[in-house]
Design a protein around this motif. Structure first.
Motif, PDB file in Angstrom:
ATOM      1  N   TYR A   1       0.834  -1.207   0.000  1.00  0.00           N
ATOM      2  CA  TYR A   1       0.000   0.000   0.000  1.00  0.00           C
ATOM      3  C   TYR A   1       0.868   1.256   0.000  1.00  0.00           C
ATOM      4  O   TYR A   1       0.645   2.188  -0.785  1.00  0.00           O
ATOM      5  CB  TYR A   1      -0.905   0.021   1.229  1.00  0.00           C
ATOM      6  N   ASN A   2       1.843   1.299   0.887  1.00  0.00           N
ATOM      7  CA  ASN A   2       2.684   2.498   0.994  1.00  0.00           C
ATOM      8  C   ASN A   2       3.464   2.761  -0.293  1.00  0.00           C
ATOM      9  O   ASN A   2       3.601   3.913  -0.720  1.00  0.00           O
ATOM     10  CB  ASN A   2       3.648   2.361   2.174  1.00  0.00           C
TER      11      ASN A   2
ATOM     12  N   ILE B   1       0.896   4.061  -2.956  1.00  0.00           N
ATOM     13  CA  ILE B   1       0.408   5.408  -2.649  1.00  0.00           C
ATOM     14  C   ILE B   1       1.428   6.466  -3.042  1.00  0.00           C
ATOM     15  O   ILE B   1       1.069   7.546  -3.529  1.00  0.00           O
ATOM     16  CB  ILE B   1       0.068   5.512  -1.145  1.00  0.00           C
ATOM     17  N   GLU B   2       2.704   6.168  -2.846  1.00  0.00           N
ATOM     18  CA  GLU B   2       3.759   7.129  -3.196  1.00  0.00           C
ATOM     19  C   GLU B   2       3.709   7.531  -4.668  1.00  0.00           C
ATOM     20  O   GLU B   2       4.101   8.646  -5.027  1.00  0.00           O
ATOM     21  CB  GLU B   2       5.134   6.526  -2.891  1.00  0.00           C
TER      22      GLU B   2
ATOM     23  N   ARG C   1      -6.309  11.208  -1.261  1.00  0.00           N
ATOM     24  CA  ARG C   1      -4.866  10.986  -1.395  1.00  0.00           C
ATOM     25  C   ARG C   1      -4.060  11.837  -0.424  1.00  0.00           C
ATOM     26  O   ARG C   1      -3.030  11.382   0.112  1.00  0.00           O
ATOM     27  CB  ARG C   1      -4.433  11.273  -2.847  1.00  0.00           C
TER      28      ARG C   1
ATOM     29  N   PHE D   1      -2.541  10.747   3.016  1.00  0.00           N
ATOM     30  CA  PHE D   1      -1.293   9.997   3.104  1.00  0.00           C
ATOM     31  C   PHE D   1      -0.056  10.890   3.027  1.00  0.00           C
ATOM     32  O   PHE D   1       1.066  10.389   3.046  1.00  0.00           O
ATOM     33  CB  PHE D   1      -1.264   8.924   2.018  1.00  0.00           C
TER      34      PHE D   1
ATOM     35  N   TYR E   1       0.247  10.351   6.732  1.00  0.00           N
ATOM     36  CA  TYR E   1      -0.104   9.041   7.296  1.00  0.00           C
ATOM     37  C   TYR E   1       0.466   7.936   6.420  1.00  0.00           C
ATOM     38  O   TYR E   1       0.394   8.005   5.189  1.00  0.00           O
ATOM     39  CB  TYR E   1      -1.625   8.881   7.382  1.00  0.00           C
ATOM     40  N   LYS E   2       1.026   6.917   7.067  1.00  0.00           N
ATOM     41  CA  LYS E   2       1.480   5.724   6.363  1.00  0.00           C
ATOM     42  C   LYS E   2       0.943   4.493   7.077  1.00  0.00           C
ATOM     43  O   LYS E   2       0.768   4.492   8.301  1.00  0.00           O
ATOM     44  CB  LYS E   2       3.010   5.653   6.315  1.00  0.00           C
ATOM     45  N   TYR E   3       0.676   3.455   6.302  1.00  0.00           N
ATOM     46  CA  TYR E   3       0.292   2.187   6.905  1.00  0.00           C
ATOM     47  C   TYR E   3       1.458   1.648   7.725  1.00  0.00           C
ATOM     48  O   TYR E   3       2.616   1.744   7.310  1.00  0.00           O
ATOM     49  CB  TYR E   3      -0.105   1.177   5.828  1.00  0.00           C
TER      50      TYR E   3
ATOM     51  N   PHE F   1      -6.514   1.118  10.100  1.00  0.00           N
ATOM     52  CA  PHE F   1      -6.675   2.354   9.332  1.00  0.00           C
ATOM     53  C   PHE F   1      -7.933   3.104   9.766  1.00  0.00           C
ATOM     54  O   PHE F   1      -7.893   4.318  10.009  1.00  0.00           O
ATOM     55  CB  PHE F   1      -6.737   2.045   7.836  1.00  0.00           C
TER      56      PHE F   1
END
Length: 258
Positions: free
Chosen positions: A71-72, A75-76, A159, A162, A165-167, A180
């Motif tokens: 996920y992280n 998302i980046e 979006r 994030f 925030y990061k998982y 989450f």
């Protein structure tokens, strides 16, 4: 520019066999695939196919790194205002994305949650409730409380959340979605339930392989220890829960051997 991108995590699944990837490709929105595949033949096929697709972004995780890291990483790379999170086997109706866009433009919510039912049993699996340290399915949407929890399948998130925030990458598979939602509620984010948007999901409770349940137990043991770490009550529940699950597996193995 699209208002939303899809982020799908694959595990030993061909891109061409994933109903969720196929749906988002046909919808002509940016699709980001984080591939946790460990099967070499499947991985090579996915790499080749990804190079033939447009508006498609393939991210190789170089082994199974779990959901949080995938996920992280995905998302980046995403720059659209909203992100849709999806498993590789989630089944979407043709009206899913039109309804998502309607909800985005009419509410500007931070998090949008679809209705999720299990594909085999039609059980309502999301939203759900957290009570006395346990997650429980709802009998109907009419009994859904305001502080509901939800799984990540079909979840739509702003979006820019994030940016700060990061998982938690200590998680591998279990409880990531519940953590989450818990974190978003602590930050007083606007979480809305899309009561008119229904999707279907396969559930791990229908796995019939004893070995697969052993693997899942070992992952669950590690991940749930992180989630159930807020105070004595949760930690006590964690140890009782794991002891019960271990006993069930021992009894099952004993029956298989006799």
């Amino acid at each position: 520019m699209s208002v939303v991108s899809a982020l799908v995590v694959l595990y030993n699944t061909l891109i061409s066999d994933s109903p969720s990837v196929s749906y988002f490709i046909s919808a002509n929105i940016p699709v980001y695939v984080c591939d946790n595949t460990t099967n070499g033949n499947i991985k090579r096929s996915n790499v080749v196919l990804s190079q033939q697709l447009t508006n498609f972004y393939y991210l190789d995780m170089h082994g199974n790194e779990g959901l949080a890291k995938a996920y992280n990483k995905g998302i980046e790379k995403i720059s659209t205002p909203y992100v849709i999170f999806s498993d590789d086997d989630t089944i979407y109706g043709s009206n899913y994305l039109p309804l998502v866009r309607t909800w985005i433009f009419s509410t500007h919510a931070d998090v949008l949650v679809p209705i999720v039912r299990e594909v085999n049993s039609d059980t309502l699996i999301s939203p759900c409730v957290y009570k006395h340290c346990r997650f429980a399915y709802l009998d109907s949407l009419e009994s859904c409380p305001e502080n509901f929890f939800a799984i990540n399948s079909g979840l739509v998130v702003r979006r820019d959340i994030f940016d700060s925030y990061k998982y938690n990458e200590q998680y591998f598979l279990e409880m990531i979605d519940y953590q989450f939602i818990r974190d978003m509620r602590k930050e007083h984010k606007n979480i809305l339930l899309m009561k008119d948007n229904l999707i279907y999901q396969h559930s791990s409770i229908y796995e019939d392989s004893y070995q697969s349940r052993i693997v899942r137990y070992n992952i669950d043991k590690k991940d749930t220890k992180i989630f159930y770490s807020n105070g004595i009550r949760e930690r006590t529940f964690y140890y009782l829960r794991i002891a019960y699950k271990r006993m069930k597996l021992v009894c099952e193995k004993f029956k298989c051997c006799h």
